[in-house]
Design a protein around this motif. Structure first.
Motif, PDB file in Angstrom:
ATOM      1  N   ILE A 129      -0.131   2.600  -3.744  1.00 15.54           N
ATOM      2  CA  ILE A 129      -1.500   2.359  -3.289  1.00 15.54           C
ATOM      3  C   ILE A 129      -2.247   1.621  -4.385  1.00 15.54           C
ATOM      4  CG2 ILE A 129      -3.645   3.438  -2.510  1.00 15.54           C
ATOM      5  CD1 ILE A 129      -1.908   5.884  -1.705  1.00 15.54           C
ATOM      6  N   GLY A 130      -2.802   0.457  -4.052  1.00 12.97           N
ATOM      7  CA  GLY A 130      -3.556  -0.332  -5.010  1.00 12.97           C
ATOM      8  C   GLY A 130      -2.692  -0.970  -6.080  1.00 12.97           C
ATOM      9  N   PRO A 131      -1.784  -1.868  -5.714  1.00 14.69           N
ATOM     10  CA  PRO A 131      -0.896  -2.489  -6.709  1.00 14.69           C
ATOM     11  C   PRO A 131      -1.594  -3.410  -7.693  1.00 14.69           C
ATOM     12  CG  PRO A 131      -0.632  -3.553  -4.572  1.00 14.69           C
ATOM     13  CD  PRO A 131      -1.484  -2.334  -4.345  1.00 14.69           C
ATOM     14  N   GLY A 132      -2.822  -3.824  -7.388  1.00 17.44           N
ATOM     15  CA  GLY A 132      -3.537  -4.719  -8.302  1.00 17.44           C
ATOM     16  C   GLY A 132      -2.833  -6.051  -8.423  1.00 17.44           C
ATOM     17  N   ILE A 133      -2.418  -6.418  -9.649  1.00 16.17           N
ATOM     18  CA  ILE A 133      -1.699  -7.685  -9.838  1.00 16.17           C
ATOM     19  C   ILE A 133      -0.193  -7.466  -9.901  1.00 16.17           C
ATOM     20  CG2 ILE A 133      -3.650  -8.773 -11.014  1.00 16.17           C
ATOM     21  CD1 ILE A 133      -2.165  -8.303 -13.665  1.00 16.17           C
ATOM     22  N   GLY A 134       0.255  -6.213  -9.738  1.00 18.52           N
ATOM     23  CA  GLY A 134       1.681  -5.947  -9.642  1.00 18.52           C
ATOM     24  C   GLY A 134       2.342  -5.392 -10.890  1.00 18.52           C
ATOM     25  N   THR A 135       1.562  -4.926 -11.847  1.00 21.26           N
ATOM     26  CA  THR A 135       2.128  -4.426 -13.100  1.00 21.26           C
ATOM     27  C   THR A 135       3.060  -3.234 -12.870  1.00 21.26           C
ATOM     28  OG1 THR A 135       0.052  -5.082 -14.162  1.00 21.26           O
ATOM     29  CG2 THR A 135       1.564  -3.724 -15.447  1.00 21.26           C
ATOM     30  N   LEU A 136       2.560  -2.208 -12.195  1.00 24.64           N
ATOM     31  CA  LEU A 136       3.392  -1.050 -11.870  1.00 24.64           C
ATOM     32  C   LEU A 136       4.414  -1.418 -10.797  1.00 24.64           C
ATOM     33  CD1 LEU A 136       4.173   1.952 -11.855  1.00 24.64           C
ATOM     34  CD2 LEU A 136       2.181   2.380 -10.374  1.00 24.64           C
ATOM     35  N   THR A 137       4.022  -2.265  -9.878  1.00 28.30           N
ATOM     36  CA  THR A 137       4.895  -2.639  -8.763  1.00 28.30           C
ATOM     37  C   THR A 137       6.223  -3.208  -9.241  1.00 28.30           C
ATOM     38  OG1 THR A 137       2.834  -3.316  -7.683  1.00 28.30           O
ATOM     39  CG2 THR A 137       4.887  -3.742  -6.498  1.00 28.30           C
ATOM     40  N   VAL A 174       0.029  -1.022  -0.430  1.00 22.86           N
ATOM     41  CA  VAL A 174      -1.202  -1.173   0.342  1.00 22.86           C
ATOM     42  C   VAL A 174      -2.302  -1.595  -0.617  1.00 22.86           C
ATOM     43  CG1 VAL A 174      -2.902  -0.045   1.809  1.00 22.86           C
ATOM     44  CG2 VAL A 174      -0.478   0.560   2.030  1.00 22.86           C
ATOM     45  N   GLU A 175      -2.833  -2.803  -0.434  1.00 28.51           N
ATOM     46  CA  GLU A 175      -3.852  -3.360  -1.322  1.00 28.51           C
ATOM     47  C   GLU A 175      -5.086  -3.723  -0.502  1.00 28.51           C
ATOM     48  OE1 GLU A 175      -6.285  -4.375  -3.839  1.00 28.51           O
ATOM     49  OE2 GLU A 175      -4.345  -3.878  -4.748  1.00 28.51           O
ATOM     50  N   ASN A 211      12.656  -6.551  -2.356  1.00 25.27           N
ATOM     51  CA  ASN A 211      12.600  -5.192  -1.810  1.00 25.27           C
ATOM     52  C   ASN A 211      11.175  -4.660  -1.737  1.00 25.27           C
ATOM     53  OD1 ASN A 211      12.334  -5.076  -4.599  1.00 25.27           O
ATOM     54  ND2 ASN A 211      13.421  -3.118  -4.817  1.00 25.27           N
ATOM     55  N   VAL A 212      10.211  -5.583  -1.682  1.00 22.23           N
ATOM     56  CA  VAL A 212       8.808  -5.179  -1.676  1.00 22.23           C
ATOM     57  C   VAL A 212       8.046  -5.914  -0.591  1.00 22.23           C
ATOM     58  CG1 VAL A 212       8.211  -6.904  -3.431  1.00 22.23           C
ATOM     59  CG2 VAL A 212       6.726  -4.908  -3.107  1.00 22.23           C
ATOM     60  N   ARG A 213       7.077  -5.215  -0.010  1.00 21.34           N
ATOM     61  CA  ARG A 213       6.190  -5.808   0.989  1.00 21.34           C
ATOM     62  C   ARG A 213       4.775  -5.309   0.717  1.00 21.34           C
ATOM     63  NH1 ARG A 213       7.731  -4.950   7.212  1.00 21.34           N
ATOM     64  NH2 ARG A 213       8.434  -3.010   6.239  1.00 21.34           N
ATOM     65  N   VAL A 214       3.818  -6.221   0.838  1.00 28.68           N
ATOM     66  CA  VAL A 214       2.417  -5.885   0.571  1.00 28.68           C
ATOM     67  C   VAL A 214       1.616  -5.965   1.862  1.00 28.68           C
ATOM     68  CG1 VAL A 214       0.340  -6.454  -0.739  1.00 28.68           C
ATOM     69  CG2 VAL A 214       2.598  -6.781  -1.783  1.00 28.68           C
ATOM     70  N   THR A 215       0.866  -4.914   2.138  1.00 24.95           N
ATOM     71  CA  THR A 215      -0.015  -4.872   3.304  1.00 24.95           C
ATOM     72  C   THR A 215      -1.458  -4.874   2.837  1.00 24.95           C
ATOM     73  OG1 THR A 215       1.595  -3.608   4.612  1.00 24.95           O
ATOM     74  CG2 THR A 215      -0.713  -3.534   5.338  1.00 24.95           C
ATOM     75  N   ASN A 216      -2.241  -5.822   3.338  1.00 23.62           N
ATOM     76  CA  ASN A 216      -3.658  -5.896   3.007  1.00 23.62           C
ATOM     77  C   ASN A 216      -4.422  -4.940   3.923  1.00 23.62           C
ATOM     78  OD1 ASN A 216      -6.309  -8.330   3.477  1.00 23.62           O
ATOM     79  ND2 ASN A 216      -6.179  -6.687   1.991  1.00 23.62           N
ATOM     80  N   GLU A 254       1.843   7.395  10.448  1.00 22.50           N
ATOM     81  CA  GLU A 254       2.378   6.332  11.300  1.00 22.50           C
ATOM     82  C   GLU A 254       2.853   5.146  10.468  1.00 22.50           C
ATOM     83  OE1 GLU A 254       0.873   3.308  14.856  1.00 22.50           O
ATOM     84  OE2 GLU A 254      -0.266   5.133  14.416  1.00 22.50           O
ATOM     85  N   PHE A 255       2.078   4.799   9.425  1.00 21.33           N
ATOM     86  CA  PHE A 255       2.452   3.688   8.550  1.00 21.33           C
ATOM     87  C   PHE A 255       3.779   3.982   7.860  1.00 21.33           C
ATOM     88  CE2 PHE A 255       2.423   1.557   4.408  1.00 21.33           C
ATOM     89  CZ  PHE A 255       2.144   0.239   4.781  1.00 21.33           C
ATOM     90  N   VAL A 256       3.924   5.182   7.334  1.00 22.78           N
ATOM     91  CA  VAL A 256       5.160   5.565   6.646  1.00 22.78           C
ATOM     92  C   VAL A 256       6.339   5.570   7.612  1.00 22.78           C
ATOM     93  CG1 VAL A 256       6.323   7.490   5.479  1.00 22.78           C
ATOM     94  CG2 VAL A 256       3.986   6.859   4.828  1.00 22.78           C
TER      95      VAL A 256
END
Length: 293
Positions: A49-57, A70-71, A89-94, A104-106
């Motif tokens: 939740i809240g990946p920002g610029i992707g540092t943790l991602t 989810v951003e 292996n990553v997808r970002v949902t706005n 439901e999302f999970v």
């Protein structure tokens, strides 16, 4: 690409014509060790939740099979397209996590597999997000989040302590909260005014599994009422929110749960609140003709 380098972070933001959004509580990590330590808590399937610029991602993608982010900030989506381009292996949902049906999302994204949650949560929305996750019913094994240090202390507090509050009791119902390590304010850009801490909430080991409760909503109402007036006795604190009971009836219900009406709510464990809810529900079902459960 070094997303923990302050100069590189600012350069990426400027190249996309972006500024740090205070309204979204954006403080990006610039300590390489911290994202790695958080990512160590991840499983094979991760919701961030809240990946920002992707540092943790990026750290999560290097360890997990599937990462769903989810951003809320639409402006960061093209930034994430750039910083996460090395991973498939990553997808970002706005979206706003608070507006999603989390279960439901999970289910849609992970196909029923159990997940872990990782996040660097904005301070202003920490408690609502954590409670939304816990109450969602989604198959979550653990939640590892960075929060304001003060909140971390509160979440892991023991009954009767000054830090123990309504959210502590609510979290303890669903799982076990543990403060893993502190993160100084200097590890972020922009630098926040307070320090942070990383907590881990392990689901499936809370009072819910040990004692159960016939009416969880009633139990949470009792907790909210008791801590809403935490300096008052339990009897007086519940009187305002449960005014359909007379004071004498409330006193009898509390005593029948093995609790003194003069105790303060902050002294009770979540298991005791669950038992009190059971007793009150039984009283209500019998229209005041009390039968101990």
């Amino acid at each position: 690409m070094n997303l923990t380098n302050p100069c590189e972070v600012r350069a990426i933001m400027e190249s996309h014509g972006l500024q740090f959004q205070k309204q979204f509580g954006q403080n990006f990590l610039i300590s390489a060790a911290i994202p790695a330590r958080i990512a160590e808590q991840a499983g094979e399937c991760v919701l961030e939740i809240g990946p920002g610029i992707g540092t943790l991602t990026r750290e999560l993608c290097a360890r997990a099979q599937q990462v769903e982010c989810v951003e809320i900030d639409r402006g960061l989506i093209p930034v994430l397209d750039e910083t996460l381009a090395d991973f498939d292996n990553v997808r970002v949902t706005n979206a706003d996590i608070m507006q999603l049906d989390i279960a439901e999302f999970v289910r849609d994204r992970f196909g029923g597999r159990r997940i872990t949650v990782c996040a660097n949560l904005p301070y202003y929305i920490t408690t609502p997000v954590i409670m939304a996750l816990l109450e969602s019913g989604a198959p979550i094994d653990r939640i590892t989040v960075m929060v304001q240090k003060e909140v971390a202390v509160r979440l892991a507090a023991a009954p009767g302590s000054s830090e123990y509050g309504a959210v502590t009791a609510a979290v303890a119902w669903y799982g076990c909260a543990e403060r893993l390590f502190d993160v100084p304010a200097g590890c972020f850009v922009p630098r926040p005014k307070v320090d942070s801490a990383v907590i881990r909430i392990t689901l499936g080991c809370g009072a819910r599994e040990r004692v159960g409760c016939c009416d969880e909503r009633l139990m949470l109402r009792l907790i909210s009422a008791a801590f809403g007036m935490r300096r008052k006795t339990l009897l007086n604190a519940l009187g305002s929110s449960f005014s359909h009971f007379s004071k004498e009836e409330l006193a009898k219900i509390i005593e029948s749960a093995g609790i003194s009406p003069t105790v303060r709510g902050e002294r009770l464990s979540v298991a005791e609140y669950a038992h009190l809810a059971d007793v009150m529900a039984e009283w209500t079902r019998n229209e005041g003709r009390f039968q101990a459960p």
